[in-house]
Design an enzyme around this catalytic site. Structure first.
Site, short mmCIF file in Angstrom:
data_model
loop_
_atom_site.label_atom_id
_atom_site.label_comp_id
_atom_site.label_asym_id
_atom_site.label_seq_id
_atom_site.Cartn_x
_atom_site.Cartn_y
_atom_site.Cartn_z
N CYS A 2 73.23 -20.69 31.03
CA CYS A 2 72.71 -21.33 32.23
C CYS A 2 71.56 -20.49 32.80
O CYS A 2 71.53 -19.27 32.70
CB CYS A 2 73.77 -21.53 33.29
SG CYS A 2 75.11 -22.64 32.83
N ARG A 27 68.44 -18.47 26.87
CA ARG A 27 69.81 -18.22 27.32
C ARG A 27 70.79 -19.22 26.74
O ARG A 27 72.01 -19.01 26.80
CB ARG A 27 69.87 -18.27 28.85
CG ARG A 27 69.07 -17.16 29.51
CD ARG A 27 68.94 -17.38 31.01
NE ARG A 27 70.20 -17.20 31.71
CZ ARG A 27 70.59 -16.06 32.27
NH1 ARG A 27 69.82 -14.99 32.19
NH2 ARG A 27 71.73 -15.98 32.91
N TRP A 77 74.60 -24.82 30.44
CA TRP A 77 75.42 -24.64 29.24
C TRP A 77 76.82 -25.09 29.61
O TRP A 77 77.47 -24.48 30.45
CB TRP A 77 75.39 -23.18 28.81
CG TRP A 77 75.86 -22.90 27.42
CD1 TRP A 77 75.13 -22.94 26.28
CD2 TRP A 77 77.18 -22.48 27.02
NE1 TRP A 77 75.90 -22.57 25.20
CE2 TRP A 77 77.17 -22.30 25.63
CE3 TRP A 77 78.37 -22.26 27.72
CZ2 TRP A 77 78.29 -21.90 24.92
CZ3 TRP A 77 79.49 -21.87 27.00
CH2 TRP A 77 79.44 -21.69 25.62
N ASN A 103 75.04 -21.12 38.81
CA ASN A 103 75.54 -20.44 37.61
C ASN A 103 76.87 -19.80 37.96
O ASN A 103 77.04 -19.28 39.06
CB ASN A 103 74.58 -19.34 37.15
CG ASN A 103 73.33 -19.88 36.49
OD1 ASN A 103 73.17 -21.08 36.31
ND2 ASN A 103 72.42 -18.98 36.15
N GLY A 104 77.80 -19.80 37.00
CA GLY A 104 79.08 -19.16 37.21
C GLY A 104 80.21 -20.16 37.11
O GLY A 104 80.05 -21.27 36.58
N GLU A 478 77.96 -6.72 11.31
CA GLU A 478 76.78 -7.27 12.00
C GLU A 478 76.05 -8.26 11.10
O GLU A 478 75.54 -9.29 11.58
CB GLU A 478 75.86 -6.13 12.42
CG GLU A 478 74.57 -6.56 13.10
CD GLU A 478 74.77 -7.33 14.38
OE1 GLU A 478 73.78 -7.91 14.88
OE2 GLU A 478 75.91 -7.38 14.91
N LYS A 482 75.39 -12.17 12.15
CA LYS A 482 74.06 -12.77 12.20
C LYS A 482 73.99 -14.02 11.33
O LYS A 482 73.41 -15.04 11.73
CB LYS A 482 73.00 -11.77 11.73
CG LYS A 482 72.64 -10.73 12.74
CD LYS A 482 71.88 -11.35 13.92
CE LYS A 482 72.03 -10.48 15.14
NZ LYS A 482 73.36 -10.54 15.78
N GLU A 485 75.90 -16.91 12.99
CA GLU A 485 75.22 -17.35 14.21
C GLU A 485 74.04 -18.26 13.89
O GLU A 485 73.83 -19.28 14.57
CB GLU A 485 74.68 -16.14 14.98
CG GLU A 485 75.71 -15.36 15.77
CD GLU A 485 75.08 -14.17 16.48
OE1 GLU A 485 75.43 -13.95 17.64
OE2 GLU A 485 74.23 -13.48 15.89
N HIS A 501 93.37 -7.19 -1.20
CA HIS A 501 94.52 -7.51 -0.36
C HIS A 501 94.41 -8.88 0.29
O HIS A 501 95.06 -9.13 1.30
CB HIS A 501 94.70 -6.43 0.71
CG HIS A 501 94.98 -5.07 0.16
ND1 HIS A 501 96.15 -4.75 -0.48
CD2 HIS A 501 94.21 -3.95 0.11
CE1 HIS A 501 96.12 -3.49 -0.88
NE2 HIS A 501 94.95 -2.99 -0.53
N LYS A 588 72.37 -16.56 25.17
CA LYS A 588 71.95 -15.17 25.14
C LYS A 588 72.77 -14.31 26.09
O LYS A 588 73.17 -13.21 25.74
CB LYS A 588 70.47 -15.09 25.52
CG LYS A 588 69.88 -13.69 25.42
CD LYS A 588 69.80 -13.24 23.98
CE LYS A 588 69.08 -11.92 23.83
NZ LYS A 588 69.16 -11.43 22.44
#
Length: 593
Positions: A2, A27, A77, A103-104, A478, A482, A485, A501, A588
């Site tokens: 947002c 964002r 969002w 926002n929130g 990482e 990536k 994502e 395993h 973001k």
């Protein structure tokens, strides 16, 4: 997650709102909208469930009353309610007089809504934010002071909020914040509000960040209150970056730009802190007590960077470490003498901030963030600034490398200051950090030559494995993060020794398996097991690897490996037609739990 923009200027506010919303696109969002006061004293609301570019088209096509210089905008969002125009911000009260962006999360929105509906207020959306408009509307019936109405409304809220409230009748604008970021700024063009200074950096050289409980009215002079008490306007802070830093330049996308910036970012960091890391003064300057254990508290990429920092601390100084996934902090039990290192690129990650509710009164907290004006920075006992510069791509790249280098340097400095290592050893370690920019540059050059062909060979794969051992394992994690994502392909990271395993069952003819081969001899057995079952192995390592990008590894592991991993994920995403700067379903700055 947002974004908020607002303006009180002398000319039409819409160009500022739309430009600001475009700068907030990074964002993550699924709808966008603006509300602008008209010359006749009403409000025109324009919303879209498409991109800001579509909203710009709708604004250009409008007709009717001229628009004034007072307006608010938002990118949403979805959390409460589905993605549809009526759930997009801004929201209005029953009469259309009051418009609000938020926002929130309003945690008590349900009972508030039931109370307001029982009193005759009409709701048109499913979102929690709409209750704010009706609370303000109700308060204005008793007293026409908008600032007082916002104070009364926010006093009834539970949760988190960054709010801008526009009164079309009086042309007044009031902002408020609690546990959600919001900044205000005054410039020659007028007053601006944003959830991120980057949205207004083109027009504003300084800003003031709201603290929890602040309510502020913008106008000829600002009226500032904190928890209901009038206070002086805080002294403004210089903007941390130029607006030019937000431009793409000659790069095809922001991710490409930010990958390329990494050697320069690391070089600047090392130049700035090397001497202070080697002599212990970097740590002493933080003013923190000594520690016997370290606990990393973070999410996502920041958690992987924290793993690297913890691995380096264990390897150099033998200090025990705990890794706490911030969203699972309720399950963590930390021992006495622990230093909590809370890591967040934005400094507004809700899970990290909630984790501090458990830890900050019992343990010293060191924040590692790219935003020293953030909620995390304000709550911590000391702050390490990554100084990576603005990062627009949703998938973190240069902030990862910056977090690792700054965090490792701080740990080296702490070890010197506590006498656990001597200065000669510290200087050797810092010399290793000085080599990183050149190594990162070389890794990028090699990867640029090799990655496109490798990706074309695995483009149709539906899943990937990433393997590492020891200091290489956080980089495998990482790399997997990536890739999933950006390309929306399944990707999992495992210690190479765990392959037999369970994960080996996933390996079939052509299954891509990416191995961070930093020279640990036991990795060869895992590679052989994969190849024996037809897996397509991609090695990132020294000479003879598919991507020969690594040199001798320091206690922080093969940091330069992250560049080929970022480029691998980006190239696969591009070949699959994905948006590498704005991957689906992601934001973001994750400001809700």
């Amino acid at each position: 997650m947002c974004g908020i923009i607002a303006a009180r200027v002398s000319d039409d506010a819409t160009p500022y709102l739309l430009d600001g919303l475009e700068r907030l696109e990074y964002r993550g969002y699924d709808s966008a909208g603006i509300a602008v006061r008209t010359a006749s004293g009403s409000t025109e609301v324009i919303r879209s469930v498409s991109r800001v570019g579509d909203l710009r088209t709708l604004v250009a096509a409008r007709s009717g009353d001229a628009l004034t210089g007072t307006g608010i905008g938002h990118t949403r969002w979805a959390t409460h309610g589905g993605v549809c125009e009526r759930n997009a911000h801004p929201h209005q009260d029953c009469s259309g007089r009051i418009s609000v962006v938020h926002n929130g999360i309003i945690e008590n929105a349900g009972p508030l809504r039931a109370m307001l509906e029982a009193q005759g207020h009409r709701f048109v959306s499913d979102v929690d934010s709409e209750v704010v408009t009706h609370l303000v509307e109700r308060a204005l019936v008793v007293d026409q002071d908008l600032m007082l109405a916002v104070q009364i409304a926010t006093a009834q809220l539970e949760g988190s909020w960054a709010l801008v409230v526009l009164d079309a009748r009086t042309n007044r604008m009031v902002v408020a914040a609690d546990r959600s970021p919001l900044v205000v700024a005054r410039a020659p063009r007028g007053d601006f509000v944003a959830s991120d200074i980057g949205a207004i950096a083109e027009w504003c050289e300084t800003f003031v960040a709201l603290r929890d409980g602040d309510v502020v009215e913008l106008g000829e002079s600002w009226n500032w209150s904190s928890n209901g008490v009038a206070v002086p306007v805080p002294f403004p802070t210089p903007s941390p970056f130029a607006a030019a830093a937000l431009d793409l330049g000659d790069h095809p996308d922001f991710m490409a730009k930010e990958i390329e910036e990494q050697p320069g970012v690391v070089a600047e960091i090392v130049e700035r802190i090397a001497a202070r890391a080697a002599d212990g003064s970097m740590w002493v300057g933080l003013g923190l007590p000594g520690f016997d254990r370290l606990a990393i508290v973070a999410c996502g990429t920041s958690l992987n960077a924290g793993q690297v920092i913890a691995t380096a601390l264990r390897g150099i100084g033998g200090i025990p470490t705990d890794i706490v996934v911030a969203s699972e902090a309720d399950q963590a039990v930390l021992g006495s003498g622990t230093l909590v290192v809370a890591i967040s690129q934005s400094g507004e990650t809700a899970d990290v901030l909630r984790a501090l509710d458990r830890f900050e009164d019992r343990f010293p907290v060191l924040a590692l963030t790219n935003n020293v004006h953030s909620s995390l920075a304000r709550r911590a006992d000391a702050v390490l600034d990554c100084q990576a510069g603005p990062e627009i791509g949703v998938a973190a790249t240069k902030t990862f490398t910056a977090q690792v280098v700054v965090g490792v340097a701080a740990m080296v400095s702490a070890l010197v200051a506590s006498g656990r290592i001597d200065r000669d050893r510290a200087r050797e370690l810092v010399a290793g950090l000085r080599e990183l920019p050149a190594r990162i540059t070389t890794a990028g050059q090699v990867a640029a030559d090799r990655i496109p062909l490798l990706v074309s060979s695995v483009r149709e794969a539906t899943g990937f494995l990433f393997l590492g051992r020891g200091v290489g394992l956080p980089y495998a994690a990482e790399g997997a993060l990536k890739l999933k994502e950006l390309s929306y392909r399944w990707a999992e990271a495992y210690p190479a020794g765990e392959l037999k395993h369970g994960p080996l069952a996933l390996v079939d003819e052509g299954t891509p398996v990416v191995v961070i081969d930093h020279g640990e001899h036991r990795l060869q057995a895992a590679i052989a097991e994969v190849r024996a079952r037809g897996g397509f192995v991609i090695t990132i390592g020294g000479p003879g690897s598919d991507i020969p990008a690594l040199g001798p590894t320091g206690p922080w592991g093969p940091l330069e490996a992250v560049v080929p991993l970022q480029m691998l994920a980006r190239e696969l995403a591009l070949q699959l037609g994905c948006d590498v700067d704005k991957p689906r379903n992601l934001a973001k700055s994750v400001t809700v739990e």
